[in-house]
Design an enzyme around this catalytic site. Sequence first.
Site, PDB file in Angstrom:
ATOM      1  N   ASP A  31     -12.421  -1.149  31.843  1.00 62.78           N
ATOM      2  CA  ASP A  31     -11.250  -1.570  31.072  1.00 62.78           C
ATOM      3  C   ASP A  31     -10.433  -0.365  30.631  1.00 62.78           C
ATOM      4  O   ASP A  31      -9.198  -0.380  30.701  1.00 62.78           O
ATOM      5  CB  ASP A  31     -11.710  -2.392  29.863  1.00 62.78           C
ATOM      6  CG  ASP A  31     -10.609  -3.257  29.293  1.00 62.78           C
ATOM      7  OD1 ASP A  31      -9.729  -3.722  30.054  1.00 62.78           O
ATOM      8  OD2 ASP A  31     -10.636  -3.501  28.077  1.00 62.78           O
ATOM      9  N   HIS A 114      -4.554  -5.905  34.901  1.00 65.63           N
ATOM     10  CA  HIS A 114      -4.974  -7.047  34.086  1.00 65.63           C
ATOM     11  C   HIS A 114      -4.436  -8.362  34.643  1.00 65.63           C
ATOM     12  O   HIS A 114      -5.067  -9.408  34.460  1.00 65.63           O
ATOM     13  CB  HIS A 114      -4.570  -6.849  32.620  1.00 65.63           C
ATOM     14  CG  HIS A 114      -5.596  -6.092  31.840  1.00 65.63           C
ATOM     15  ND1 HIS A 114      -5.647  -4.714  31.824  1.00 65.63           N
ATOM     16  CD2 HIS A 114      -6.630  -6.519  31.078  1.00 65.63           C
ATOM     17  CE1 HIS A 114      -6.656  -4.325  31.067  1.00 65.63           C
ATOM     18  NE2 HIS A 114      -7.275  -5.402  30.606  1.00 65.63           N
ATOM     19  N   HIS A 117      -6.989  -9.349  37.074  1.00 68.13           N
ATOM     20  CA  HIS A 117      -8.122  -9.869  36.301  1.00 68.13           C
ATOM     21  C   HIS A 117      -7.870 -11.311  35.879  1.00 68.13           C
ATOM     22  O   HIS A 117      -8.709 -12.188  36.077  1.00 68.13           O
ATOM     23  CB  HIS A 117      -8.387  -9.007  35.063  1.00 68.13           C
ATOM     24  CG  HIS A 117      -9.267  -9.690  34.072  1.00 68.13           C
ATOM     25  ND1 HIS A 117      -8.761 -10.511  33.099  1.00 68.13           N
ATOM     26  CD2 HIS A 117     -10.615  -9.700  33.926  1.00 68.13           C
ATOM     27  CE1 HIS A 117      -9.765 -11.007  32.380  1.00 68.13           C
ATOM     28  NE2 HIS A 117     -10.893 -10.518  32.862  1.00 68.13           N
ATOM     29  N   HIS A 130     -15.329  -8.497  32.768  1.00 74.36           N
ATOM     30  CA  HIS A 130     -13.959  -8.054  32.535  1.00 74.36           C
ATOM     31  C   HIS A 130     -13.692  -6.650  33.071  1.00 74.36           C
ATOM     32  O   HIS A 130     -12.750  -6.440  33.830  1.00 74.36           O
ATOM     33  CB  HIS A 130     -13.638  -8.124  31.035  1.00 74.36           C
ATOM     34  CG  HIS A 130     -12.259  -7.670  30.707  1.00 74.36           C
ATOM     35  ND1 HIS A 130     -11.170  -8.492  30.830  1.00 74.36           N
ATOM     36  CD2 HIS A 130     -11.794  -6.473  30.272  1.00 74.36           C
ATOM     37  CE1 HIS A 130     -10.080  -7.821  30.487  1.00 74.36           C
ATOM     38  NE2 HIS A 130     -10.429  -6.596  30.137  1.00 74.36           N
TER      39      HIS A 130
END
Length: 165
Positions: A31, A114, A117, A130
């Site tokens: 992340d 993201h 994701h 994640h």
Amino acid sequence: MYLSSAPVLVLVDTEVVGRAPPQYIVQGMGDALACAFEKPAYAVTQKAKKSVDLATQAALDVNMRCFSTLMAQGLQAKKDAEMGKLTEAVEAVIEAIKLQSGFGFGGGGCAAAHAVHNGLTIVPGIARKHGEIVAFGVLVQMILEKRPMGEVERVMRWCMSLACP
């Protein structure tokens, strides 16, 4: 979920993180990795739009410094975490993750990493990974940005070196 502002405080007990299963620090690194690529991309679009929500140069610099820390010490931190050791590498990586979630991300937003994701979380069983999904999204973003293949491969090799069984 969209927050109206970046976190003002991030508290981390490095003793707890250092003893946690290594996949958690790996997820954090994935992340945090995204910030080094999403922050500059977001900053460019905000500047082009003459937005009032501009990233500070300090935040951009923190992102790149944290990226350097992740690349240089991430694998050692994972190895140390696997042995339950709280070392300088683990401390440095935790600091990089912490800074990315707070100051380093302040004044910026997400980009393709993201977004990838968010799209992939509909796949059963993948939603709890994640950091890994976002790291994959970083590679997709790098390709979309037409970054040199050597740079993409360097980040890809780093990500693969951290893969948990």
